[in-house]
Design a protein around this motif. Sequence first.
Motif, PDB file in Angstrom:
ATOM      1  N   ALA A 209       1.040  -1.145  -0.033  1.00  0.00           N
ATOM      2  CA  ALA A 209      -0.044  -0.100   0.001  1.00  0.00           C
ATOM      3  C   ALA A 209       0.835   1.094  -0.030  1.00  0.00           C
ATOM      4  N   ARG A 210       2.025   1.374   0.855  1.00  0.00           N
ATOM      5  CA  ARG A 210       2.871   2.282   0.738  1.00  0.00           C
ATOM      6  C   ARG A 210       3.598   2.573  -0.457  1.00  0.00           C
ATOM      7  N   GLY A 211       3.906   1.468  -1.210  1.00  0.00           N
ATOM      8  CA  GLY A 211       4.409   1.624  -2.487  1.00  0.00           C
ATOM      9  C   GLY A 211       3.635   2.224  -3.615  1.00  0.00           C
ATOM     10  N   ILE A 212       2.311   1.718  -3.456  1.00  0.00           N
ATOM     11  CA  ILE A 212       1.412   2.323  -4.478  1.00  0.00           C
ATOM     12  C   ILE A 212       1.283   3.850  -4.660  1.00  0.00           C
ATOM     13  N   GLY A 213       1.311   4.363  -3.329  1.00  0.00           N
ATOM     14  CA  GLY A 213       0.991   5.636  -3.318  1.00  0.00           C
ATOM     15  C   GLY A 213       2.068   6.582  -2.803  1.00  0.00           C
ATOM     16  N   GLU A 214       3.377   5.988  -3.074  1.00  0.00           N
ATOM     17  CA  GLU A 214       4.661   6.560  -2.894  1.00  0.00           C
ATOM     18  C   GLU A 214       4.690   7.866  -3.985  1.00  0.00           C
ATOM     19  N   TYR A 215       5.372   9.123  -3.474  1.00  0.00           N
ATOM     20  CA  TYR A 215       5.651   9.969  -4.245  1.00  0.00           C
ATOM     21  C   TYR A 215       6.957  10.583  -4.339  1.00  0.00           C
ATOM     22  N   ALA A 253     -10.480  12.186  -8.611  1.00  0.00           N
ATOM     23  CA  ALA A 253     -11.061  10.991  -9.229  1.00  0.00           C
ATOM     24  C   ALA A 253     -10.074   9.825  -9.205  1.00  0.00           C
ATOM     25  N   ILE A 254      -8.896  10.248  -9.721  1.00  0.00           N
ATOM     26  CA  ILE A 254      -7.894   9.144  -9.603  1.00  0.00           C
ATOM     27  C   ILE A 254      -7.370   8.861  -8.399  1.00  0.00           C
ATOM     28  N   ALA A 255      -7.407   9.648  -7.350  1.00  0.00           N
ATOM     29  CA  ALA A 255      -6.913   9.396  -6.181  1.00  0.00           C
ATOM     30  C   ALA A 255      -7.992   8.508  -5.482  1.00  0.00           C
ATOM     31  N   LEU A 256      -9.234   8.769  -5.856  1.00  0.00           N
ATOM     32  CA  LEU A 256     -10.404   7.932  -5.291  1.00  0.00           C
ATOM     33  C   LEU A 256     -10.132   6.553  -5.883  1.00  0.00           C
ATOM     34  N   VAL A 257      -9.607   6.293  -7.097  1.00  0.00           N
ATOM     35  CA  VAL A 257      -9.688   4.888  -7.699  1.00  0.00           C
ATOM     36  C   VAL A 257      -8.410   4.191  -6.904  1.00  0.00           C
ATOM     37  N   LEU A 258      -7.451   4.994  -6.600  1.00  0.00           N
ATOM     38  CA  LEU A 258      -6.033   4.764  -5.836  1.00  0.00           C
ATOM     39  C   LEU A 258      -6.556   4.146  -4.449  1.00  0.00           C
ATOM     40  N   LEU A 259      -7.226   5.136  -3.966  1.00  0.00           N
ATOM     41  CA  LEU A 259      -7.711   4.590  -2.288  1.00  0.00           C
ATOM     42  C   LEU A 259      -8.636   3.482  -2.318  1.00  0.00           C
ATOM     43  N   ILE A 260      -9.476   3.175  -3.457  1.00  0.00           N
ATOM     44  CA  ILE A 260     -10.301   1.922  -3.527  1.00  0.00           C
ATOM     45  C   ILE A 260      -9.324   0.506  -3.678  1.00  0.00           C
ATOM     46  N   ILE A 261      -8.402   0.981  -4.587  1.00  0.00           N
ATOM     47  CA  ILE A 261      -7.276  -0.406  -4.938  1.00  0.00           C
ATOM     48  C   ILE A 261      -6.572  -0.464  -3.637  1.00  0.00           C
ATOM     49  N   SER A 262      -6.090   0.288  -3.182  1.00  0.00           N
ATOM     50  CA  SER A 262      -5.256   0.309  -1.576  1.00  0.00           C
ATOM     51  C   SER A 262      -6.271  -0.530  -0.557  1.00  0.00           C
ATOM     52  N   PHE A 263      -7.467   0.030  -0.578  1.00  0.00           N
ATOM     53  CA  PHE A 263      -8.421  -0.536   0.460  1.00  0.00           C
ATOM     54  C   PHE A 263      -8.587  -2.132   0.172  1.00  0.00           C
ATOM     55  N   LEU A 264      -8.955  -2.371  -1.007  1.00  0.00           N
ATOM     56  CA  LEU A 264      -9.520  -3.654  -1.503  1.00  0.00           C
ATOM     57  C   LEU A 264      -8.129  -4.546  -1.294  1.00  0.00           C
ATOM     58  N   MET A 265      -6.995  -4.184  -1.415  1.00  0.00           N
ATOM     59  CA  MET A 265      -5.755  -5.015  -1.402  1.00  0.00           C
ATOM     60  C   MET A 265      -5.513  -5.276   0.024  1.00  0.00           C
ATOM     61  N   LEU A 266      -5.541  -4.310   1.069  1.00  0.00           N
ATOM     62  CA  LEU A 266      -5.610  -4.543   2.545  1.00  0.00           C
ATOM     63  C   LEU A 266      -6.525  -5.409   3.080  1.00  0.00           C
TER      64      LEU A 266
END
Length: 282
Positions: A209-215, A253-266
């Motif tokens: 999850a940290r890697g997916i959202g890393e900047y 919108a992009i952040a929302l999709v990223l949030l959903i993906i991270s939430f589902l993974m966790l």
Amino acid sequence: MKKAQAKRKKSIIPGFGLSMGITVAMLSLIILIPLASVLAYSFRLSGQEFLSLMTRPNVVQSFVTSIGCALIAAVVNCVFGVILAWVLVRYDFPGRRLMDGMIELPFALPTAVAGITLTKMYSDTGFLGRAFEKIGIEIAYTKIGIVIAMIFIGIPFVVRAIQPVLEKLSPSYEEAALMLGASRFTVFWKIIFPEIRPALLTGFGLALARGIGEYGSVIYISGNSEKNGTQVVSYIIMQKLNSGNVDYEGAAAIALVLLIISFLMLFFINIIQHIASRRTNA
């Protein structure tokens, strides 16, 4: 009734109502309200606009790059995280406490500093980058560099998740199995791995999850090239916020999709962890 009153008298933290109120207020201010604002701004886009944004080639490529590189980094962290945790727990050597403290460096070090350092070190002018370039491997400004940056920021999650479990695991079980003729692989697979598996899944999920959202740590070493497919999702979001015409709705919108993906993974990782914990306890 008397037992309930005794418990209330022994409570150090203020009463349930006040404590729950503070908890809900902090949770709302720090997590729920910001997430709700992302949801609200993303809903300003129509369904067609949302679908058009998500199917753009650079957006799709950024999701593939972020998730793919984060997944590879999380798997690598699981392998080396187990080894690092094992060395720190089971061996006593000079500098062990120093090494143990260095595991926390990615938490304390600003990610931008880590990104600049890794970029310089693995570029064609850095000492590691020059060495790899001689054998035809480019690291900086490629997906390999992104994976290395994600490994750097994700390794503490795995080590710190596994370390307490190994500290509680008695070596006597391993010694008994070895005395009975079991191989080292069998001892690890049948005795050690089932005990550390729930913690390993936790560390894997957090690192992923940290890697997916890393900047910060990937923005420099990635090169942000759409042609080479090294743009990450966080860069696309920042690009929409820093452009001349700020597109906050598109970024949300992009952040929302990223949030959903991270939430589902966790969520799925936690389910697997729960099942593994029940089997281990059984």
